[in-house]
Scaffold this motif. Structure first.
Motif, mmCIF file in Angstrom:
data_model
loop_
_atom_site.group_PDB
_atom_site.id
_atom_site.type_symbol
_atom_site.label_atom_id
_atom_site.label_comp_id
_atom_site.label_asym_id
_atom_site.label_seq_id
_atom_site.Cartn_x
_atom_site.Cartn_y
_atom_site.Cartn_z
ATOM 1 N N ASP A 19 0.810 -1.211 0.000
ATOM 2 C CA ASP A 19 0.000 0.000 0.000
ATOM 3 C C ASP A 19 0.848 1.268 0.000
ATOM 4 O O ASP A 19 1.966 1.281 0.491
ATOM 5 N N ASP A 20 0.273 2.315 -0.554
ATOM 6 C CA ASP A 20 0.832 3.659 -0.464
ATOM 7 C C ASP A 20 -0.148 4.490 0.350
ATOM 8 O O ASP A 20 -1.355 4.403 0.159
ATOM 9 N N TYR A 21 0.382 5.302 1.252
ATOM 10 C CA TYR A 21 -0.431 6.093 2.158
ATOM 11 C C TYR A 21 -0.202 7.574 1.883
ATOM 12 O O TYR A 21 0.940 8.021 1.836
ATOM 13 N N ASP A 22 -1.293 8.320 1.712
ATOM 14 C CA ASP A 22 -1.246 9.770 1.581
ATOM 15 C C ASP A 22 -2.021 10.349 2.753
ATOM 16 O O ASP A 22 -3.214 10.100 2.902
ATOM 17 N N CYS A 23 -1.331 11.125 3.592
ATOM 18 C CA CYS A 23 -1.908 11.567 4.853
ATOM 19 C C CYS A 23 -2.000 13.087 4.915
ATOM 20 O O CYS A 23 -1.013 13.786 4.656
ATOM 21 N N LYS A 24 -3.182 13.567 5.276
ATOM 22 C CA LYS A 24 -3.444 15.005 5.380
ATOM 23 C C LYS A 24 -3.844 15.345 6.805
ATOM 24 O O LYS A 24 -4.729 14.718 7.375
ATOM 25 N N PRO A 25 -3.208 16.362 7.395
ATOM 26 C CA PRO A 25 -3.539 16.727 8.777
ATOM 27 C C PRO A 25 -4.837 17.517 8.885
ATOM 28 O O PRO A 25 -5.209 18.260 7.986
ATOM 29 N N THR A 26 -5.501 17.323 10.030
ATOM 30 C CA THR A 26 -6.675 18.124 10.370
ATOM 31 C C THR A 26 -6.463 18.886 11.675
ATOM 32 O O THR A 26 -7.208 19.809 11.986
ATOM 33 N N VAL A 27 -5.443 18.479 12.446
ATOM 34 C CA VAL A 27 -5.104 19.122 13.712
ATOM 35 C C VAL A 27 -3.590 19.251 13.769
ATOM 36 O O VAL A 27 -2.867 18.343 13.363
ATOM 37 N N LYS A 28 -3.112 20.402 14.292
ATOM 38 C CA LYS A 28 -1.676 20.645 14.376
ATOM 39 C C LYS A 28 -1.345 21.296 15.714
ATOM 40 O O LYS A 28 -2.030 22.215 16.155
ATOM 41 N N TYR A 29 -0.260 20.803 16.337
ATOM 42 C CA TYR A 29 0.272 21.388 17.564
ATOM 43 C C TYR A 29 1.749 21.713 17.365
ATOM 44 O O TYR A 29 2.483 20.928 16.772
ATOM 45 N N ASP A 30 2.167 22.853 17.875
ATOM 46 C CA ASP A 30 3.576 23.221 17.920
ATOM 47 C C ASP A 30 4.008 23.094 19.376
ATOM 48 O O ASP A 30 3.383 23.676 20.268
ATOM 49 N N ILE A 119 9.126 20.545 18.407
ATOM 50 C CA ILE A 119 8.595 19.608 17.425
ATOM 51 C C ILE A 119 7.200 20.068 17.039
ATOM 52 O O ILE A 119 6.564 20.842 17.754
ATOM 53 N N THR A 120 6.756 19.569 15.922
ATOM 54 C CA THR A 120 5.390 19.810 15.481
ATOM 55 C C THR A 120 4.687 18.464 15.431
ATOM 56 O O THR A 120 5.263 17.460 15.010
ATOM 57 N N LEU A 121 3.449 18.452 15.870
ATOM 58 C CA LEU A 121 2.628 17.252 15.915
ATOM 59 C C LEU A 121 1.414 17.481 15.033
ATOM 60 O O LEU A 121 0.666 18.443 15.247
ATOM 61 N N ASP A 122 1.241 16.636 14.030
ATOM 62 C CA ASP A 122 0.077 16.698 13.146
ATOM 63 C C ASP A 122 -0.730 15.422 13.307
ATOM 64 O O ASP A 122 -0.161 14.336 13.470
ATOM 65 N N MET A 123 -2.052 15.561 13.243
ATOM 66 C CA MET A 123 -2.948 14.401 13.273
ATOM 67 C C MET A 123 -3.990 14.577 12.196
ATOM 68 O O MET A 123 -4.358 15.697 11.849
ATOM 69 N N GLY A 124 -4.437 13.464 11.635
ATOM 70 C CA GLY A 124 -5.438 13.526 10.588
ATOM 71 C C GLY A 124 -5.766 12.146 10.069
ATOM 72 O O GLY A 124 -5.719 11.161 10.816
ATOM 73 N N THR A 125 -6.066 12.066 8.775
ATOM 74 C CA THR A 125 -6.420 10.792 8.165
ATOM 75 C C THR A 125 -5.610 10.553 6.895
ATOM 76 O O THR A 125 -5.158 11.493 6.247
ATOM 77 N N CYS A 126 -5.461 9.274 6.595
ATOM 78 C CA CYS A 126 -4.734 8.853 5.398
ATOM 79 C C CYS A 126 -5.686 8.214 4.409
ATOM 80 O O CYS A 126 -6.648 7.551 4.792
ATOM 81 N N THR A 127 -5.413 8.415 3.140
ATOM 82 C CA THR A 127 -6.061 7.621 2.113
ATOM 83 C C THR A 127 -5.046 6.576 1.686
ATOM 84 O O THR A 127 -3.826 6.809 1.738
ATOM 85 N N VAL A 128 -5.556 5.438 1.270
ATOM 86 C CA VAL A 128 -4.694 4.320 0.923
ATOM 87 C C VAL A 128 -4.896 3.968 -0.535
ATOM 88 O O VAL A 128 -6.040 3.800 -0.985
#
Length: 136
Positions: A19-30, A119-128
């Protein structure tokens, strides 16, 4: 007919590698050593992205003005956890350390940093993109 057969063979051979994963953040913390602050803007949603190509074991982070890309070290399979020191594709931008964890529900957490002080912390979802699954 010949083109359809060749196309089908190419698709089948690609799917066999994983699989290939493409991930886009929806939440970001610095984050610094003393606190983390949530980024209230939405600009990062279109300016940041992470990807993992299991066929080539390549981890990519595109962050605002540049992309960093390199070989990933797989830390565990479930959830899929990767890390790598990624060189910039643009001269002068240096190397960043990226960690990416992708859960079974395709949610992800990514951390990245360059200066050792934050550091930066990103969270979100990936499409596969379909394939045989995570690398072994």
């Amino acid at each position: 007919m010949k083109r359809m057969l060749v196309g089908s063979l190419l698709l089948a051979s690609r799917l066999a590698f994983g699989d290939d994963y493409d991930c886009k953040p929806t939440v970001k913390y610095d984050c610094t050593a003393t606190a983390c602050t949530r980024d209230p803007s939405n600009g990062f949603r279109t300016a940041e992205a992470f990807a993992f190509a299991s066929k080539t074991n390549t981890l990519t982070a595109c962050l605002w003005t540049s992309c960093w890309e390199g070989k990933a070290t797989q830390l565990q399979r479930a959830p899929l956890s990767l890390t790598g020191g990624l060189p910039s594709q643009n001269p002068g931008y240096g190397t960043i350390v990226v960690s990416l964890t992708i859960n079974d529900d395709k949610s992800f957490v990514a951390t990245y940093g360059q200066d050792g002080r934050s550091i930066t912390l990103d969270m979100g979802t990936c499409t596969v993109k379909p394939g045989a699954g995570p690398p072994t």
